[in-house]
Design an enzyme around this catalytic site. Structure first.
Site, mmCIF file in Angstrom:
data_model
loop_
_atom_site.group_PDB
_atom_site.id
_atom_site.type_symbol
_atom_site.label_atom_id
_atom_site.label_comp_id
_atom_site.label_asym_id
_atom_site.label_seq_id
_atom_site.Cartn_x
_atom_site.Cartn_y
_atom_site.Cartn_z
ATOM 1 N N ASP A 54 -29.546 -53.551 -12.182
ATOM 2 C CA ASP A 54 -30.563 -54.272 -11.396
ATOM 3 C C ASP A 54 -31.818 -53.244 -11.254
ATOM 4 O O ASP A 54 -31.110 -51.289 -10.977
ATOM 5 C CB ASP A 54 -30.237 -54.195 -10.224
ATOM 6 C CG ASP A 54 -30.987 -54.777 -8.492
ATOM 7 O OD1 ASP A 54 -32.485 -54.977 -9.054
ATOM 8 O OD2 ASP A 54 -30.531 -55.553 -7.780
ATOM 9 N N ASP A 55 -33.071 -53.124 -12.040
ATOM 10 C CA ASP A 55 -33.981 -52.297 -11.909
ATOM 11 C C ASP A 55 -33.567 -51.151 -13.108
ATOM 12 O O ASP A 55 -34.324 -49.799 -12.845
ATOM 13 C CB ASP A 55 -34.306 -51.309 -11.017
ATOM 14 C CG ASP A 55 -34.826 -52.260 -9.294
ATOM 15 O OD1 ASP A 55 -34.720 -53.775 -9.909
ATOM 16 O OD2 ASP A 55 -34.640 -52.119 -8.619
ATOM 17 N N CYS A 94 -37.032 -58.885 -8.853
ATOM 18 C CA CYS A 94 -35.057 -59.645 -8.885
ATOM 19 C C CYS A 94 -35.259 -60.941 -8.709
ATOM 20 O O CYS A 94 -34.634 -61.361 -9.743
ATOM 21 C CB CYS A 94 -34.509 -58.984 -7.414
ATOM 22 S SG CYS A 94 -34.274 -57.531 -8.112
ATOM 23 N N ARG A 98 -33.847 -63.552 -12.080
ATOM 24 C CA ARG A 98 -32.399 -64.117 -11.727
ATOM 25 C C ARG A 98 -32.627 -65.093 -12.142
ATOM 26 O O ARG A 98 -31.537 -65.978 -12.908
ATOM 27 C CB ARG A 98 -31.723 -63.410 -10.356
ATOM 28 C CG ARG A 98 -30.744 -62.454 -10.438
ATOM 29 C CD ARG A 98 -31.229 -61.247 -9.057
ATOM 30 N NE ARG A 98 -31.293 -60.063 -9.132
ATOM 31 C CZ ARG A 98 -30.530 -59.300 -9.647
ATOM 32 N NH1 ARG A 98 -29.074 -59.907 -9.388
ATOM 33 N NH2 ARG A 98 -30.705 -57.810 -10.039
ATOM 34 N N LYS A 151 -24.352 -58.874 -7.280
ATOM 35 C CA LYS A 151 -25.349 -59.601 -6.439
ATOM 36 C C LYS A 151 -25.780 -60.977 -6.648
ATOM 37 O O LYS A 151 -26.452 -60.474 -8.154
ATOM 38 C CB LYS A 151 -26.649 -58.247 -6.351
ATOM 39 C CG LYS A 151 -27.942 -59.190 -6.399
ATOM 40 C CD LYS A 151 -29.246 -57.631 -6.121
ATOM 41 C CE LYS A 151 -30.433 -58.091 -6.454
ATOM 42 N NZ LYS A 151 -31.524 -56.868 -6.153
ATOM 43 N N HIS A 153 -28.924 -62.143 -4.750
ATOM 44 C CA HIS A 153 -30.405 -62.945 -4.632
ATOM 45 C C HIS A 153 -31.498 -63.895 -4.662
ATOM 46 O O HIS A 153 -32.471 -63.616 -4.916
ATOM 47 C CB HIS A 153 -31.146 -61.755 -5.490
ATOM 48 C CG HIS A 153 -32.142 -61.077 -4.889
ATOM 49 N ND1 HIS A 153 -32.891 -59.894 -4.377
ATOM 50 C CD2 HIS A 153 -33.183 -61.123 -2.949
ATOM 51 C CE1 HIS A 153 -33.949 -59.172 -4.435
ATOM 52 N NE2 HIS A 153 -33.646 -60.719 -2.838
ATOM 53 N N SER A 176 -30.632 -57.530 -1.972
ATOM 54 C CA SER A 176 -30.973 -56.268 -2.759
ATOM 55 C C SER A 176 -30.129 -55.556 -1.431
ATOM 56 O O SER A 176 -30.119 -55.434 -0.844
ATOM 57 C CB SER A 176 -32.284 -56.001 -2.561
ATOM 58 O OG SER A 176 -32.337 -56.347 -3.979
ATOM 59 N N HIS A 278 -30.116 -50.382 -8.492
ATOM 60 C CA HIS A 278 -30.987 -50.423 -7.388
ATOM 61 C C HIS A 278 -31.042 -49.420 -6.178
ATOM 62 O O HIS A 278 -29.747 -48.652 -5.864
ATOM 63 C CB HIS A 278 -31.074 -52.158 -6.744
ATOM 64 C CG HIS A 278 -32.456 -52.290 -5.495
ATOM 65 N ND1 HIS A 278 -32.215 -52.023 -4.802
ATOM 66 C CD2 HIS A 278 -33.590 -53.263 -6.348
ATOM 67 C CE1 HIS A 278 -33.725 -52.627 -3.728
ATOM 68 N NE2 HIS A 278 -34.109 -53.262 -4.772
ATOM 69 N N ASP A 330 -32.679 -56.404 -14.959
ATOM 70 C CA ASP A 330 -32.688 -57.716 -14.114
ATOM 71 C C ASP A 330 -34.937 -57.130 -14.298
ATOM 72 O O ASP A 330 -35.646 -58.415 -13.983
ATOM 73 C CB ASP A 330 -32.646 -58.540 -12.324
ATOM 74 C CG ASP A 330 -33.174 -56.818 -11.665
ATOM 75 O OD1 ASP A 330 -32.872 -55.621 -12.101
ATOM 76 O OD2 ASP A 330 -33.021 -57.547 -11.177
ATOM 77 N N ASN A 331 -35.019 -55.909 -14.400
ATOM 78 C CA ASN A 331 -36.600 -55.482 -14.696
ATOM 79 C C ASN A 331 -36.681 -54.555 -14.619
ATOM 80 O O ASN A 331 -35.826 -53.526 -14.431
ATOM 81 C CB ASN A 331 -37.287 -56.141 -13.311
ATOM 82 C CG ASN A 331 -36.819 -55.834 -11.904
ATOM 83 O OD1 ASN A 331 -36.149 -56.781 -11.104
ATOM 84 N ND2 ASN A 331 -36.039 -54.797 -11.505
ATOM 85 N N LYS A 351 -41.157 -52.179 -12.978
ATOM 86 C CA LYS A 351 -41.195 -53.237 -12.096
ATOM 87 C C LYS A 351 -42.113 -53.302 -11.170
ATOM 88 O O LYS A 351 -43.213 -52.324 -11.135
ATOM 89 C CB LYS A 351 -39.610 -52.719 -11.192
ATOM 90 C CG LYS A 351 -39.467 -53.317 -10.465
ATOM 91 C CD LYS A 351 -38.972 -53.013 -8.845
ATOM 92 C CE LYS A 351 -38.122 -53.903 -8.059
ATOM 93 N NZ LYS A 351 -37.074 -52.975 -6.829
HETATM 94 MG MG MG Z 1 -34.028 -56.423 -9.627
#
Ligand code: MG
Length: 514
Positions: A54-55, A94, A98, A151, A153, A176, A278, A330-331, A351
């Site tokens: 994540d991130d 996110c 996803r 996660k 989301h 998150s 994240h 995811d980003n 992001k």
């Molecule tokens: Mg993310």
């Protein structure tokens, strides 16, 4: 859910796949995924493991150039498999990213995006719609056990949870890890505050939050950890709240290993979407202070250790050579978080934006004995995983999808079929890539960072291979390329009906006078 939206694999692709089998067989390779597809028996169907950080930024792994964060396990997967340099998510934040991975569809097509509300927030009344088919659902139709640890989301209402959308079991946070502040207004209160125009109070809240992001303490947050599974007569759900965030990565890893051990004798799909890195950043005691890269480095190194532990568990279960492993993010990195966020390496921005740093993510494919080791600079997208996986397991490859089948490139038999990539921010197309060329129609920073939003009457054009940092606009020198991409965009738009935003629906309800 009956797979009626899935189109059959075109005959030409089957031929390509069969020749891949033959080529691999001639090369003395071990059992191939194409072989599995051809025989289509449960015993040879490959397992699928998708790990989704994540991130995590493009520059945050050793194998993608980070000088200080040590990621030997992911780097080994990359060296023994394929490291993809030009792999994209479908959205720079996110929830839509996803959704696109799990459905193989652009967020604007599924409605899983927002213009005012960028991601899902707690107590979301809607969430992932019944009409969308997830990769887990598609694999279940092929006899796969499906487990998710991490996660989600995509909505926290009961009907939206992963176990209602193809996963047999799930342990993880529903959104998150910074969405349950202790002593701070919740999402709806913040929306109302924004509507009230009380800028002073809003600024005070954000300043308090910033201080807590920068020095995260467990007691600042009360994230819930959901335990959910499908039972013979419905679902069994429970919640642990607050959960100890320092244990999130460790517990997801343990649950994933347990899942592998329980399902080693049948085909399985393991989805491991880490809650980290994240912000707020939390890691277990064993990793605190370990990395040269600070708290962020600690967190990434714990994820790397998790990847190694999962790989070891696959080896111990004697299924490693029958398992496709994908690792991606995811980003891009949340640059607004400064030292608490990652880096996009040589790419521009992060992001939230449609610059390369927002949507190009560090990606590794591994499948010992099957995937040809390589560094791949063909285009790929997380949206392609649906079609790719379904092809490799011998299933229906495509739906009304935006994904393409990357298996020929993974098997080393043909280039990636993806030559174009749209860059959406919310419901708007900001940029478009074709081959090495990327054209921006709109540029905009994110989270209050520069650059300010600008719509370009004359689009900007960059050659990403010669200029990966998007520094030199060469539109004036290449009018023929500009025209070619504009034509490609026209085709793209013509093939797409933009669905209403499912995220913004909540805002409309909040703004309607009671
Ligand atoms: Mg993310």
């Amino acid at each position: 859910m009956q797979g009626t939206t899935h189109r059959r694999l075109p005959p030409t692709l089957w031929l390509g796949l069969l020749s891949a089998t033959l080529l691999a067989a001639c090369g003395g390779s071990t059992a191939t995924p194409a072989g599995a597809a051809a025989t289509n028996t449960a015993s040879t169907k490959p397992n699928v493991v998708i790990m989704f950080a994540d991130d995590l930024g493009y520059g945050d792994l050793g194998s993608f150039g980070h000088p200080y964060i040590r990621t030997p396990n992911i780097d080994t997967l990359a060296a023994e498999g394929q490291r993809w340099t030009d792999f994209y998510v479908a959205a720079p934040v996110c929830s839509p990213s996803r959704a696109a991975l799990l459905t193989g569809r652009l967020p604007v097509r599924s409605g899983l995006y927002g213009n005012a509300i960028r991601v899902f927030f707690p107590d979301e009344p809607g969430g992932f719609p019944e009409s969308e088919v997830t990769l887990a659902e598609a694999l279940k139709e092929h006899g796969y056990a499906t487990g998710m640890f991490g996660k989600w989301h995509l909505g926290d209402a009961p009907h939206a949870l992963p176990t209602r959308h193809g996963f047999d079991e799930w342990v993880g946070v529903p959104y998150s890890n910074d969405m349950n502040w202790v002593g701070e207004p919740d999402f709806e209160a913040l929306v109302k505050l924004n509507m009230s125009g009380d800028l002073e109070q809003r600024a005070a809240i954000y300043a308090r939050r910033a201080a807590k992001y920068a020095a995260p303490q467990k007691e600042h947050f009360e994230a819930p950890l959901f335990f959910s599974k499908v039972t013979s007569d419905g679902f069994e759900d429970s919640v642990e709240q607050p959960t100890d965030q320092t244990l999130l990565t460790q517990r997801a890893t343990s649950a994933a290993i347990d899942f592998i051990q329980r399902h080693a004798d049948e085909p399985f799909f393991l989805y491991l979407p880490y809650s980290m890195p994240h912000t707020p950043l939390f890691r277990s005691e064993a990793f605190a202070g370990r990395s040269l890269g600070g708290r962020y480095g600690d967190v990434v190194e714990e994820i790397d250790a998790s990847v190694g532990a999962v790989r070891d568990a696959l080896a111990q279960a004697d299924v490693l050579e029958n398992t496709l492993i994908v690792f991606t993010s995811d980003n891009g990195p949340w640059l607004f978080m400064r030292e608490e966020g990652g880096v996009s390496g040589l790419l521009r921005d992060g992001k939230g934006t449609t610059f390369e740093g927002g949507v190009r993510v560090p990606t590794v494919f591994n499948w010992p004995g099957t995937i040809t080791p390589d560094v791949v600079s063909d285009l790929g997208s997380a949206m392609d995983l649906f079609s790719t996986v379904m092809t490799l397991v011998g299933g229906d490859a495509e739906s009304a999808t935006d994904g393409l089948d990357l298996s020929p490139r993974l098997l080393g038999t043909a280039p990636s079929p993806r030559n174009e990539m749209p860059y959406y921010r919310g419901g708007a197309l900001y940029a478009y890539r074709k081959g090495p060329w990327k054209m921006h129609f709109i540029t905009e920073g994110a989270y209050g960072l520069a650059p300010a939003k600008q719509e370009h009457d004359v689009p900007q054009l960059f050659h990403l291979q010669r200029d990966p940092a998007e520094r030199f606009d060469v539109a004036a020198d290449h009018p023929e390329v500009v025209a070619d991409i504009q034509a490609a965009v026209a085709v793209h738009r013509a093939g797409l009906t933009i669905a209403p935003s499912l995220f913004d629906a909540r805002l409309a309800a909040l703004m309607t006078p009671q």
